[in-house]
Design an enzyme around this catalytic site. Structure first.
Site, PDB file in Angstrom:
ATOM      1  N   ASN A  54      60.712 -41.993 -17.042  1.00  0.00           N
ATOM      2  CA  ASN A  54      59.425 -41.484 -16.571  1.00  0.00           C
ATOM      3  C   ASN A  54      59.473 -39.962 -16.525  1.00  0.00           C
ATOM      4  O   ASN A  54      60.490 -39.381 -16.141  1.00  0.00           O
ATOM      5  CB  ASN A  54      59.115 -42.030 -15.174  1.00  0.00           C
ATOM      6  CG  ASN A  54      58.899 -43.534 -15.184  1.00  0.00           C
ATOM      7  OD1 ASN A  54      58.373 -44.082 -16.147  1.00  0.00           O
ATOM      8  ND2 ASN A  54      59.314 -44.204 -14.121  1.00  0.00           N
TER       9      ASN A  54
ATOM     10  N   GLU B  34      59.296 -39.965  -9.900  1.00  0.00           N
ATOM     11  CA  GLU B  34      59.372 -39.683  -8.460  1.00  0.00           C
ATOM     12  C   GLU B  34      60.571 -38.811  -8.110  1.00  0.00           C
ATOM     13  O   GLU B  34      60.524 -38.069  -7.133  1.00  0.00           O
ATOM     14  CB  GLU B  34      59.415 -40.984  -7.668  1.00  0.00           C
ATOM     15  CG  GLU B  34      58.085 -41.727  -7.763  1.00  0.00           C
ATOM     16  CD  GLU B  34      57.958 -42.872  -6.788  1.00  0.00           C
ATOM     17  OE1 GLU B  34      58.980 -43.230  -6.162  1.00  0.00           O
ATOM     18  OE2 GLU B  34      56.840 -43.392  -6.670  1.00  0.00           O
TER      19      GLU B  34
ATOM     20  N   HIS C 290      66.451 -39.389 -15.288  1.00  0.00           N
ATOM     21  CA  HIS C 290      67.133 -40.689 -15.185  1.00  0.00           C
ATOM     22  C   HIS C 290      66.523 -41.662 -16.164  1.00  0.00           C
ATOM     23  O   HIS C 290      65.322 -41.669 -16.375  1.00  0.00           O
ATOM     24  CB  HIS C 290      67.075 -41.253 -13.768  1.00  0.00           C
ATOM     25  CG  HIS C 290      65.713 -41.207 -13.145  1.00  0.00           C
ATOM     26  ND1 HIS C 290      65.155 -40.043 -12.657  1.00  0.00           N
ATOM     27  CD2 HIS C 290      64.784 -42.174 -12.950  1.00  0.00           C
ATOM     28  CE1 HIS C 290      63.954 -40.295 -12.169  1.00  0.00           C
ATOM     29  NE2 HIS C 290      63.686 -41.581 -12.344  1.00  0.00           N
TER      30      HIS C 290
ATOM     31  N   HIS D  91      65.905 -45.594 -16.780  1.00  0.00           N
ATOM     32  CA  HIS D  91      65.910 -46.924 -16.174  1.00  0.00           C
ATOM     33  C   HIS D  91      66.370 -47.891 -17.274  1.00  0.00           C
ATOM     34  O   HIS D  91      65.811 -47.864 -18.374  1.00  0.00           O
ATOM     35  CB  HIS D  91      64.503 -47.348 -15.764  1.00  0.00           C
ATOM     36  CG  HIS D  91      63.882 -46.504 -14.687  1.00  0.00           C
ATOM     37  ND1 HIS D  91      63.822 -46.894 -13.362  1.00  0.00           N
ATOM     38  CD2 HIS D  91      63.261 -45.296 -14.739  1.00  0.00           C
ATOM     39  CE1 HIS D  91      63.194 -45.967 -12.659  1.00  0.00           C
ATOM     40  NE2 HIS D  91      62.837 -44.990 -13.470  1.00  0.00           N
TER      41      HIS D  91
HETATM   42  P1  5GP Z   1      61.106 -42.683 -11.088  1.00  0.00           P
HETATM   43  O1  5GP Z   1      59.794 -43.167 -10.539  1.00  0.00           O
HETATM   44  O2  5GP Z   1      61.414 -41.276 -10.665  1.00  0.00           O
HETATM   45  O3  5GP Z   1      61.230 -42.879 -12.565  1.00  0.00           O
HETATM   46  O4  5GP Z   1      62.216 -43.635 -10.490  1.00  0.00           O
HETATM   47  C1  5GP Z   1      62.970 -43.345  -9.357  1.00  0.00           C
HETATM   48  C2  5GP Z   1      63.786 -44.607  -9.053  1.00  0.00           C
HETATM   49  O5  5GP Z   1      64.768 -44.254  -8.123  1.00  0.00           O
HETATM   50  C3  5GP Z   1      62.955 -45.730  -8.434  1.00  0.00           C
HETATM   51  O6  5GP Z   1      63.059 -46.894  -9.254  1.00  0.00           O
HETATM   52  C4  5GP Z   1      63.579 -45.929  -7.062  1.00  0.00           C
HETATM   53  O7  5GP Z   1      63.636 -47.272  -6.672  1.00  0.00           O
HETATM   54  C5  5GP Z   1      64.964 -45.327  -7.234  1.00  0.00           C
HETATM   55  N1  5GP Z   1      65.520 -44.757  -6.021  1.00  0.00           N
HETATM   56  C6  5GP Z   1      64.890 -43.940  -5.146  1.00  0.00           C
HETATM   57  N2  5GP Z   1      65.726 -43.585  -4.155  1.00  0.00           N
HETATM   58  C7  5GP Z   1      66.919 -44.178  -4.429  1.00  0.00           C
HETATM   59  C8  5GP Z   1      68.187 -44.184  -3.758  1.00  0.00           C
HETATM   60  O8  5GP Z   1      68.389 -43.549  -2.719  1.00  0.00           O
HETATM   61  N3  5GP Z   1      69.176 -44.919  -4.331  1.00  0.00           N
HETATM   62  C9  5GP Z   1      68.996 -45.612  -5.486  1.00  0.00           C
HETATM   63  N4  5GP Z   1      70.035 -46.314  -5.943  1.00  0.00           N
HETATM   64  N5  5GP Z   1      67.810 -45.629  -6.140  1.00  0.00           N
HETATM   65  C10 5GP Z   1      66.795 -44.924  -5.616  1.00  0.00           C
END
Ligand code: 5GP
Length: 128
Positions: free
Chosen positions: A97, A105, A110, A112
């Site tokens: 993302n 977020e 990162h 996924h």
């Molecule tokens: P984004 O929306 O930025 O692509 O994804 C962020 C991801 O980080 C989300 O899927 C969320 O569940 C994961 N995430 C957020 N905080 C933490 C954390 O403290 N530990 C882990 N293992 N994952 C996290």
């Protein structure tokens, strides 16, 4: 809330803190350039995250400024993790993302890696 993937790197983001060992995670793998752990809120039976060890806000940032060694080390790690998690035969999906519309977020690049079940054919779901 989504963040801008074009902001300067923020050293206090959650993944930076995980990389520094300040926050716990369920680690899967690491090499010189990448670190991987399970997502805390999995959206599939297997939901791994892979982050570069370098300070890159987004895929755009990484693609434009990472060294060839970092890019190779990161991509090799992603491939190795899919093997380690036995996802190669059944298949998987990789998503990065970026920024507000991409619903990023955490402002540290990162990937996924999602799998462990049949995923939807729809990629560009919206909330509305
Ligand atoms: P984004 O929306 O930025 O692509 O994804 C962020 C991801 O980080 C989300 O899927 C969320 O569940 C994961 N995430 C957020 N905080 C933490 C954390 O403290 N530990 C882990 N293992 N994952 C996290």
């Amino acid at each position: 809330m989504p963040v801008s993937g074009k902001l300067p790197y923020d050293n206090s983001n959650i993944f930076a803190r995980i990389l520094r060992g300040e926050l716990a995670c369920n680690k899967i793998y690491e090499n010189e350039f990448a670190f991987s752990f399970h997502d805390i809120y999995p959206q599939a039976p297997i939901h791994a995250l892979v982050v570069p060890k370098g300070k890159y806000v987004s895929f755009s940032d990484f693609g434009a400024t990472a060294t060839a060694e970092e890019v190779t080390g990161f991509i090799r790690a992603v491939a190795l993790i899919t093997k380690k998690l036995s996802m190669e035969d059944s298949g998987y999906r990789i998503i990065a993302n970026m920024g507000q519309y991409g619903h990023q977020e955490v402002p540290h690049l990162h990937m996924h890696i999602l799998g462990g079940c049949q995923l939807s054919h729809r990629l560009a779901l919206t909330d509305s």
